[in-house]
Design an enzyme around this catalytic site. Structure first.
Site, mmCIF file in Angstrom:
data_model
loop_
_atom_site.group_PDB
_atom_site.id
_atom_site.type_symbol
_atom_site.label_atom_id
_atom_site.label_comp_id
_atom_site.label_asym_id
_atom_site.label_seq_id
_atom_site.Cartn_x
_atom_site.Cartn_y
_atom_site.Cartn_z
ATOM 1 C CG HIS A 111 2.969 20.482 -1.964
ATOM 2 N ND1 HIS A 111 2.027 21.487 -2.076
ATOM 3 C CD2 HIS A 111 2.298 19.398 -1.465
ATOM 4 C CE1 HIS A 111 0.846 21.031 -1.662
ATOM 5 N NE2 HIS A 111 0.980 19.777 -1.292
ATOM 6 C CG HIS A 185 0.361 19.349 3.581
ATOM 7 N ND1 HIS A 185 -0.507 18.346 3.921
ATOM 8 C CD2 HIS A 185 0.279 19.470 2.230
ATOM 9 C CE1 HIS A 185 -1.065 17.861 2.826
ATOM 10 N NE2 HIS A 185 -0.609 18.541 1.782
ATOM 11 C CD GLU A 313 -2.962 21.411 1.643
ATOM 12 O OE1 GLU A 313 -2.136 21.783 0.781
ATOM 13 O OE2 GLU A 313 -3.653 20.376 1.534
#
Length: 349
Positions: A111, A185, A313
């Protein structure tokens, strides 16, 4: 329709943190912080006529900065970038130049690295009015940030429509070839009183999923969902076929024309009568059922635990920067990165 800016009284690195509230004529409203582009609230009317918040988060902004929360950090409701999901071994090569990133998920990068876009204060550059409820946020990621190349400017717009659609529109430009893969997210739970999402009915319009190694990094191999617990081509309870010790943390390759805006997933909850439909221009959707979720004192003092939410996502293939067969995640100065994802809420009864 309305748009409100609400000061939080908090400054981070000299930048003011602001809450923006989007409301439509039905009373549906979304609250967003310009820190991390966090979706803090998404309140809709359920089939019982009750106003229900369908995303996890905190009652106050300060709680997002609590050290205990950050220790087992789940990216509650945040933007994810410069690169979503995992990059194998935290490295990639562009034009014969290799870039080594922080390895913050075992030997991989997760991420965006140590301090991703989720921990940045974004500028509020445009607001809607009584006719259109939206906000546009902007962040400039400088060359070398988290060791990614290029100065990257990202615009992210949130628009709430009269049809209870929350539209996320992304654009990005760079002055040097770079890797980019953005997603949001959000943690959703459609049940009126929260709890496990195992009885939510899930449908994913995907005939294949991506093989992963033991660290959840994709290998480049596509596997048909048919005959596996990952077959959500027809609606079924999330917990119907799962390994209850693992849940789902898997990337699905959507059955679609590349770049078209189309329906990716649909989630139905019987008690609330709510359906969440996700539309996207992106080629994959990653379903995460929050195995590692462990948050104390969420909204209303509730604790959030494993399988207490689901995430959809939408993004490009994880680790695509290292898998030439996947659609490219390299952005060059002459190109414009674009993405649209829509979260649409409706009643199923």
């Amino acid at each position: 329709m309305s748009v409100k800016q609400i000061p939080t009284g908090k400054n981070i690195d000299g930048e003011e943190v602001i809450a923006i509230e989007l409301t439509n004529s039905k009373g549906t409203y979304v609250k967003i912080f310009n820190y991390g582009a966090i979706i803090n609230k998404f309140v809709v009317k359920n089939a019982k006529g009750e106003m229900q918040d369908i995303v996890l988060g905190f009652d106050t902004f300060e709680e997002y900065l609590d050290p205990a929360y950050l220790t087992a950090y789940p990216y509650l409701g945040t933007i994810v970038g410069r690169y979503a999901n995992r990059i194998k071994n935290g490295s990639f090569t562009i034009d014969d130049e290799t870039y080594q990133l922080a390895q913050n998920a075992g030997t991989d990068t997760l991420h965006g690295g140590i301090v991703g876009f989720d921990k940045k204060v974004w500028d509020v550059i445009e607001l809607g009015d009584d006719s259109q409820s939206f906000v546009t946020l902007q962040y400039e990621s400088v060359d070398g940030e988290e060791n990614f190349p290029g100065n990257l400017i990202i615009d992210l717009s949130f628009e709430l429509t009269e049809n209870d659609e929350l539209i996320l529109s992304y654009e990005a430009e760079t002055d040097q070839a770079t890797a980019i893969n953005l997603t949001h997210h959000g943690y959703f739970n459609l049940a009126p009183n929260g709890g496990s999402i195992k009885d939510h009915k899930q449908q994913i319009f995907a005939s294949n999923y991506l093989e992963q190694d033991d660290n959840y990094s994709v290998t480049g191999k596509l596997i048909p969902v048919a005959g596996t617990p990952l077959d959500f081509t027809k609606p079924k309870a999330i917990g119907h076929d799962w390994n209850e010790d693992e849940g789902y943390d898997q990337t699905f390759v959507l059955d679609k024309i590349y770049g078209d805006l189309s329906l990716a997933t649909k989630t139905i909850e019987e008690e609330s009568g709510l359906t969440l439909s996700v539309y996207t221009t992106e080629p994959v959707a990653h379903l995460y059922t929050a195995k590692y979720l462990s948050v104390k004192n969420g909204k209303g003092g509730k604790d959030y635990s494993s399988y207490g939410a689901f995430c959809v996502e939408t993004q490009h293939h994880p680790n695509a920067v290292n898998v030439p067969a996947f659609p490219s995640t390299i952005l060059r100065p002459e190109d414009l990165y674009t993405q649209t994802t829509i979260y649409k809420v409706s009643l199923n009864k």
